[in-house]
Design a protein around this motif. Structure first.
Motif, PDB file in Angstrom:
ATOM      1  N   GLU A   2       0.841  -1.187   0.000  1.00  0.00           N
ATOM      2  CA  GLU A   2       0.000   0.000   0.000  1.00  0.00           C
ATOM      3  C   GLU A   2       0.884   1.248   0.000  1.00  0.00           C
ATOM      4  O   GLU A   2       1.909   1.269   0.678  1.00  0.00           O
ATOM      5  N   ASN A  25       2.582   2.670  -5.769  1.00  0.00           N
ATOM      6  CA  ASN A  25       2.054   3.724  -6.652  1.00  0.00           C
ATOM      7  C   ASN A  25       2.772   5.058  -6.527  1.00  0.00           C
ATOM      8  O   ASN A  25       2.325   6.067  -7.069  1.00  0.00           O
ATOM      9  N   HIS A  97      -4.998  10.727  -4.798  1.00  0.00           N
ATOM     10  CA  HIS A  97      -4.616   9.774  -5.836  1.00  0.00           C
ATOM     11  C   HIS A  97      -4.393   8.367  -5.293  1.00  0.00           C
ATOM     12  O   HIS A  97      -3.788   7.529  -5.954  1.00  0.00           O
ATOM     13  N   GLY A  98      -4.838   8.130  -4.094  1.00  0.00           N
ATOM     14  CA  GLY A  98      -4.875   6.735  -3.628  1.00  0.00           C
ATOM     15  C   GLY A  98      -3.857   6.362  -2.567  1.00  0.00           C
ATOM     16  O   GLY A  98      -3.888   5.242  -2.062  1.00  0.00           O
ATOM     17  N   ARG A 100      -2.309   6.493   1.272  1.00  0.00           N
ATOM     18  CA  ARG A 100      -2.943   6.760   2.563  1.00  0.00           C
ATOM     19  C   ARG A 100      -1.921   7.400   3.497  1.00  0.00           C
ATOM     20  O   ARG A 100      -0.706   7.238   3.303  1.00  0.00           O
TER      21      ARG A 100
END
Ligand SMILES: Nc1nc2c(ncn2[C@@H]2O[C@H](COP(=O)(O)OP(=O)(O)OP(=O)(O)O)[C@@H](O)[C@H]2O)c(=O)[nH]1
Ligand SMILES: [Mg+2]
Length: 442
Positions: A2, A25, A97-98, A100
């Motif tokens: 993540e 990401n 944009h995703g 956390r």
């Protein structure tokens, strides 16, 4: 993994702020925000846009490709303009944009989980952020480089050797065991034991190196304790008067002595207190002695009373470094200095010159930090060494009775305990405990 993000710099005004992203990401998010491509480890000046295509800032962006990054994952750092607003806007976009928001210490936790650092190095990072002394910082940098890890490896290796040696003889009948076996192993164990005890003791002694040493000034009322504090600080911090009992509460100030930052504590004069408030002050003085690393006991050069006698007795019995200060020598010395035999004594006048005291403090502080030993920097590490020592101690009886299996079992325990310093076994519990105390963005 993540993708996590956080502002890595402290909250406040400064030239730059850093927003850090780590995870699968990270690169993609950076590209979306800047519409640029990035080469690993190359600083790129890029415009950063929000989701409405409005310019937020022009930032220096650096991409670290996995596994060559702090966390071992893809990492992107935005070095944007300082202040609290810009970095927060960038962080918000990154989260949209995703990514956390990272938990406290999560970047370091990932570095640990990905094998970039071991547990002792992670702890060194946490302490390095907090440390208040140059010596402490130096020591922690060494630990960060892997000093303690090497030490642990050495001890572990030696214990494994002993275990292997014992294992060879495990299937022998008791009467067939070589006679020298016991004494040989014992000798080796002895050396490890000494090393561990030495490390443990010097670590405990030097604990304050990281947080800064505490120096308490104590003595009877009116001997000049507050005058000494003021002289050390070079300002009139505490009220000074010829009325005994002027200082009623403890006063704490930080000062620099040589390369050491110390906390100096002026206390209420110790005597049979006349009123309730003074009584509390006197209690605090005694507590200050307990908490201090160095105690400066002040006496006046012009008189030595029963109260002084009692304080001197108290100082002779504390298990700390004590410096005796004979103050007010400008008035002449009318007391018997033999009473202080065996103690470190400096003669000064707080009104004229306190440099002998400063020199003595500096010597003492230097000697504290000159021992070049591996030190354990957390309770967790200290526990691990204590556990290893216990197991070694337990093992000895089995060596004597020739029960080599039980002996080997104890040595395994010792190996497990010492290994915990770098590669802990109770993973989850230990991780939560260790990384929970970090700040966000680390
Ligand atoms: N002649 C001389 N007087 C001093 C010296 N140091 C302090 N005094 C005087 O001694 C008196 C007491 O000084 P303080 O610094 O208040 O003493 P203290 O130990 O803090 O006293 P309490 O707070 O009451 O416990 C003051 O009048 C100071 O001016 C010194 O070196 N020489
Ligand atoms: Mg005072």
């Amino acid at each position: 993994m993540e993708t996590i993000a956080a502002i890595a710099t402290p909250n406040g005004i400064g030239a730059i702020s850093i927003v850090r992203i780590s995870g699968d990401n990270a690169l993609e998010i950076a590209k979306k925000l800047t519409k640029k491509e990035f080469t690993p480890r190359k600083a790129t000046l890029a415009k950063v846009f929000d989701s409405n295509d409005e310019l937020i800032d022009i930032a220096l962006v650096i991409y670290f490709k996995a596994p060559s990054s702090f966390t071992g994952e893809d990492v992107v750092e935005f070095q944007c303009h300082g202040g609290v607003v810009v970095s927060r806007l960038i962080l918000e976009e990154v989260l949209k944009h995703g990514a956390r928001l990272a938990n406290p210490g999560e970047f370091t936790k990932r570095a640990f989980l990905n094998g970039k650092i071991d547990a002792s190095q992670a702890e060194a990072i946490a302490k390095l952020i907090e440390t208040r002394s140059k010596e402490g910082a130096k020591l922690l940098s060494r630990q960060l480089e892997g000093d303690l890890s090497k030490f642990v490896d050495e001890v572990r290796e030696k214990l494994i050797e002993i275990m292997a040696y014992a294992e060879v003889f495990i299937d022998y009948a008791e009467e067939d065991l070589p006679e020298t076996l016991g004494s040989e192993i014992e000798e080796r164990l002895q050396k490890i034991e000494e090393l561990l005890i030495h490390t443990l003791e010097s670590s405990k002694r030097r604990e304050a190196l990281l947080s800064g040493y505490k120096v308490a000034i104590v003595g009877k009322p009116n001997v000049g304790k507050s005058s000494i504090l003021n002289a050390l600080l070079n300002k009139q911090r505490a009220i000074v008067s010829d009325i005994a009992g002027t200082t009623r509460d403890t006063i704490e100030e930080d000062i620099q002595i040589g390369s050491h930052l110390i906390r100096i504590i002026d206390t209420a004069g110790i005597r049979a207190a006349k009123d309730e408030i003074e009584k509390i002050g006197v209690e605090r003085s005694k507590k200050a002695i307990e908490e201090a690393d160095i105690v400066v006991g002040v006496f006046s050069a012009d008189e030595f009373t029963k109260e002084d006698e009692e304080i001197l007795e108290l100082l002779k019995n504390v298990d700390k470094e004590v410096i005796i200060v004979i103050n007010k020598v400008d008035k002449g010395i009318n007391i018997d200095l033999d009473k202080f035999q065996g103690l470190k004594v400096v003669k000064i006048s707080a009104k004229k010159d306190i440099s002998p005291l400063i020199d003595e403090l500096k010597n003492l502080l230097d000697s504290f930090s000159s021992e070049d030993e591996h030190i354990l920097i957390s309770t967790r590490q200290i526990h691990a060494v204590e556990k290893a020592l216990n197991a070694i101690n337990e093992s000895k009886q089995f060596l004597q009775t020739g029960e080599l299996e039980l002996f080997s079992y104890q040595i395994q325990d010792a190996i497990r305990a010492i290994s915990e310093i770098t590669k802990p076994f109770e993973y989850d519990e230990m991780l939560d405990k260790m990384f929970g105390s970090f700040c966000v963005g680390k």
